[in-house]
Design a protein around this motif. Structure first.
Motif, PDB file in Angstrom:
ATOM      1  N   UNK A  21     -13.763  23.736  35.448  1.00 18.92           N
ATOM      2  CA  UNK A  21     -12.882  22.665  34.994  1.00 18.92           C
ATOM      3  C   UNK A  21     -11.604  22.685  35.808  1.00 18.92           C
ATOM      4  N   UNK A  22     -11.035  21.508  36.003  1.00 21.36           N
ATOM      5  CA  UNK A  22      -9.764  21.374  36.700  1.00 21.36           C
ATOM      6  C   UNK A  22      -8.908  20.382  35.934  1.00 21.36           C
ATOM      7  N   UNK A  23      -7.822  20.872  35.375  1.00 16.75           N
ATOM      8  CA  UNK A  23      -6.935  20.024  34.595  1.00 16.75           C
ATOM      9  C   UNK A  23      -5.656  19.757  35.372  1.00 16.75           C
ATOM     10  N   UNK A  24      -5.343  18.487  35.542  1.00 19.28           N
ATOM     11  CA  UNK A  24      -4.099  18.080  36.197  1.00 19.28           C
ATOM     12  C   UNK A  24      -3.062  17.783  35.126  1.00 19.28           C
ATOM     13  N   UNK A  25      -1.860  18.283  35.331  1.00 24.45           N
ATOM     14  CA  UNK A  25      -0.800  18.055  34.353  1.00 24.45           C
ATOM     15  C   UNK A  25       0.502  17.749  35.073  1.00 24.45           C
ATOM     16  N   UNK A  26       1.419  17.182  34.309  1.00 23.72           N
ATOM     17  CA  UNK A  26       2.720  16.841  34.880  1.00 23.72           C
ATOM     18  C   UNK A  26       2.966  15.353  34.821  1.00 23.72           C
ATOM     19  N   UNK A  27       3.920  14.915  35.623  1.00 26.37           N
ATOM     20  CA  UNK A  27       4.320  13.512  35.621  1.00 26.37           C
ATOM     21  C   UNK A  27       3.409  12.723  36.560  1.00 26.37           C
ATOM     22  N   UNK A  28       2.275  12.328  36.035  1.00 27.18           N
ATOM     23  CA  UNK A  28       1.221  11.690  36.826  1.00 27.18           C
ATOM     24  C   UNK A  28       1.131  10.210  36.511  1.00 27.18           C
ATOM     25  N   UNK A  29       1.136   9.401  37.562  1.00 24.91           N
ATOM     26  CA  UNK A  29       0.909   7.968  37.399  1.00 24.91           C
ATOM     27  C   UNK A  29      -0.583   7.666  37.515  1.00 24.91           C
ATOM     28  N   UNK A  30      -1.176   8.190  38.556  1.00 26.38           N
ATOM     29  CA  UNK A  30      -2.600   7.951  38.753  1.00 26.38           C
ATOM     30  C   UNK A  30      -3.199   9.035  39.641  1.00 26.38           C
ATOM     31  N   UNK A  31      -4.509   9.224  39.500  1.00 23.50           N
ATOM     32  CA  UNK A  31      -5.249  10.176  40.324  1.00 23.50           C
ATOM     33  C   UNK A  31      -6.362   9.417  41.024  1.00 23.50           C
ATOM     34  N   UNK A  32      -6.261   9.312  42.333  1.00 19.86           N
ATOM     35  CA  UNK A  32      -7.248   8.527  43.069  1.00 19.86           C
ATOM     36  C   UNK A  32      -8.563   9.277  43.220  1.00 19.86           C
ATOM     37  N   UNK A  33      -8.475  10.493  43.679  1.00 18.98           N
ATOM     38  CA  UNK A  33      -9.663  11.286  43.977  1.00 18.98           C
ATOM     39  C   UNK A  33      -9.465  12.703  43.451  1.00 18.98           C
ATOM     40  N   UNK A  34     -10.513  13.254  42.893  1.00 17.37           N
ATOM     41  CA  UNK A  34     -10.517  14.666  42.536  1.00 17.37           C
ATOM     42  C   UNK A  34     -11.728  15.304  43.201  1.00 17.37           C
ATOM     43  N   UNK A  35     -11.539  16.518  43.648  1.00 18.14           N
ATOM     44  CA  UNK A  35     -12.644  17.163  44.340  1.00 18.14           C
ATOM     45  C   UNK A  35     -12.615  18.664  44.204  1.00 18.14           C
ATOM     46  N   UNK A  36     -13.721  19.256  44.586  1.00 17.39           N
ATOM     47  CA  UNK A  36     -13.862  20.709  44.594  1.00 17.39           C
ATOM     48  C   UNK A  36     -14.178  21.165  46.016  1.00 17.39           C
ATOM     49  N   UNK A  37     -13.450  22.168  46.444  1.00 16.44           N
ATOM     50  CA  UNK A  37     -13.685  22.812  47.719  1.00 16.44           C
ATOM     51  C   UNK A  37     -14.006  24.283  47.435  1.00 16.44           C
ATOM     52  N   UNK A  38     -14.605  24.932  48.425  1.00 13.36           N
ATOM     53  CA  UNK A  38     -14.835  26.361  48.276  1.00 13.36           C
ATOM     54  C   UNK A  38     -14.602  27.068  49.599  1.00 13.36           C
ATOM     55  N   UNK A  39     -14.255  28.336  49.475  1.00 14.06           N
ATOM     56  CA  UNK A  39     -14.021  29.144  50.662  1.00 14.06           C
ATOM     57  C   UNK A  39     -14.596  30.524  50.445  1.00 14.06           C
ATOM     58  N   UNK A  40     -15.595  30.838  51.233  1.00 14.18           N
ATOM     59  CA  UNK A  40     -16.207  32.157  51.182  1.00 14.18           C
ATOM     60  C   UNK A  40     -15.453  33.086  52.133  1.00 14.18           C
ATOM     61  N   UNK A  41     -15.538  34.385  51.916  1.00 12.92           N
ATOM     62  CA  UNK A  41     -14.830  35.342  52.791  1.00 12.92           C
ATOM     63  C   UNK A  41     -15.211  35.145  54.257  1.00 12.92           C
ATOM     64  N   UNK A  42     -14.208  35.021  55.092  1.00 15.39           N
ATOM     65  CA  UNK A  42     -14.443  34.871  56.522  1.00 15.39           C
ATOM     66  C   UNK A  42     -14.857  33.485  56.961  1.00 15.39           C
ATOM     67  N   UNK A  43     -14.863  32.536  56.042  1.00 15.55           N
ATOM     68  CA  UNK A  43     -15.287  31.176  56.384  1.00 15.55           C
ATOM     69  C   UNK A  43     -14.179  30.181  56.078  1.00 15.55           C
ATOM     70  N   UNK A  44     -14.320  28.995  56.649  1.00 16.15           N
ATOM     71  CA  UNK A  44     -13.343  27.948  56.395  1.00 16.15           C
ATOM     72  C   UNK A  44     -13.600  27.297  55.043  1.00 16.15           C
ATOM     73  N   UNK A  45     -12.537  26.715  54.507  1.00 14.17           N
ATOM     74  CA  UNK A  45     -12.673  25.978  53.257  1.00 14.17           C
ATOM     75  C   UNK A  45     -13.504  24.728  53.521  1.00 14.17           C
ATOM     76  N   UNK A  46     -14.437  24.431  52.612  1.00  9.16           N
ATOM     77  CA  UNK A  46     -15.318  23.284  52.793  1.00  9.16           C
ATOM     78  C   UNK A  46     -15.394  22.454  51.520  1.00  9.16           C
ATOM     79  N   UNK A  47     -15.606  21.169  51.697  1.00  6.73           N
ATOM     80  CA  UNK A  47     -15.743  20.259  50.563  1.00  6.73           C
ATOM     81  C   UNK A  47     -17.089  20.484  49.897  1.00  6.73           C
ATOM     82  N   UNK A  48     -17.067  20.626  48.578  1.00  9.52           N
ATOM     83  CA  UNK A  48     -18.293  20.764  47.808  1.00  9.52           C
ATOM     84  C   UNK A  48     -18.687  19.416  47.203  1.00  9.52           C
ATOM     85  N   UNK A  49     -17.720  18.785  46.536  1.00  8.18           N
ATOM     86  CA  UNK A  49     -18.001  17.510  45.878  1.00  8.18           C
ATOM     87  C   UNK A  49     -16.686  16.791  45.601  1.00  8.18           C
ATOM     88  N   UNK A  50     -16.764  15.463  45.560  1.00  9.62           N
ATOM     89  CA  UNK A  50     -15.590  14.665  45.254  1.00  9.62           C
ATOM     90  C   UNK A  50     -15.977  13.495  44.377  1.00  9.62           C
TER      91      UNK A  50
END
Length: 121
Positions: A21-50
């Motif tokens: 789960x990912x909860x956004x909080x604060x003074x938010x007007x709108x959220x266009x896109x939400x996504x999940x990235x992952x980074x394994x040891x020794x590797x670059x961060x990569x997009x999993x899903x959006x």
């Protein structure tokens, strides 16, 4: 200020499931896109899903058919249901969101601090 907080990571065996789960909080007007990235040891961060505010989804080929991204716009929360987990899914998973905050006329990219997913064989 805007914050993203992830939860739901942990240690599971291959073939099992987890839900992030990912909860956004604060003074938010709108959220266009939400996504999940992952980074394994020794590797670059990569997009999993959006997912857009309208519900359009995209997935990395490695997770298609196993992971499902969803969001609750009323709660400013995104989810990542991960089924049939594999050892190669082991990584730190980061939430990302493109957010227009109160008082601003442009969107800003925000990141959570990450949650660790470990899949044992």
């Amino acid at each position: 200020q805007v914050q993203l907080v992830e939860s739901g990571g942990g240690l599971v065996q291959a073939g099992e499931s987890l839900r992030l789960s990912c909860a956004a909080s604060g003074s938010i007007v709108s959220i266009a896109v939400m996504g999940w990235y992952r980074q394994a040891p020794g590797k670059q961060r990569e997009l999993v899903a959006g997912i857009t505010s309208g519900g359009l989804r995209n997935y990395d080929d490695s997770v298609k058919g196993r992971f499902t991204i969803s969001r609750d716009n009323a709660k400013n929360t995104a989810y990542l249901q991960m089924n049939s987990l594999k050892p190669e899914d082991t990584a730190a998973y980061y939430c990302n969101a493109v957010i227009v905050a109160v008082g601003l006329s442009y969107a800003t990219n925000y990141w959570g601090k990450g949650t660790l997913v470990t899949v044992s064989s």
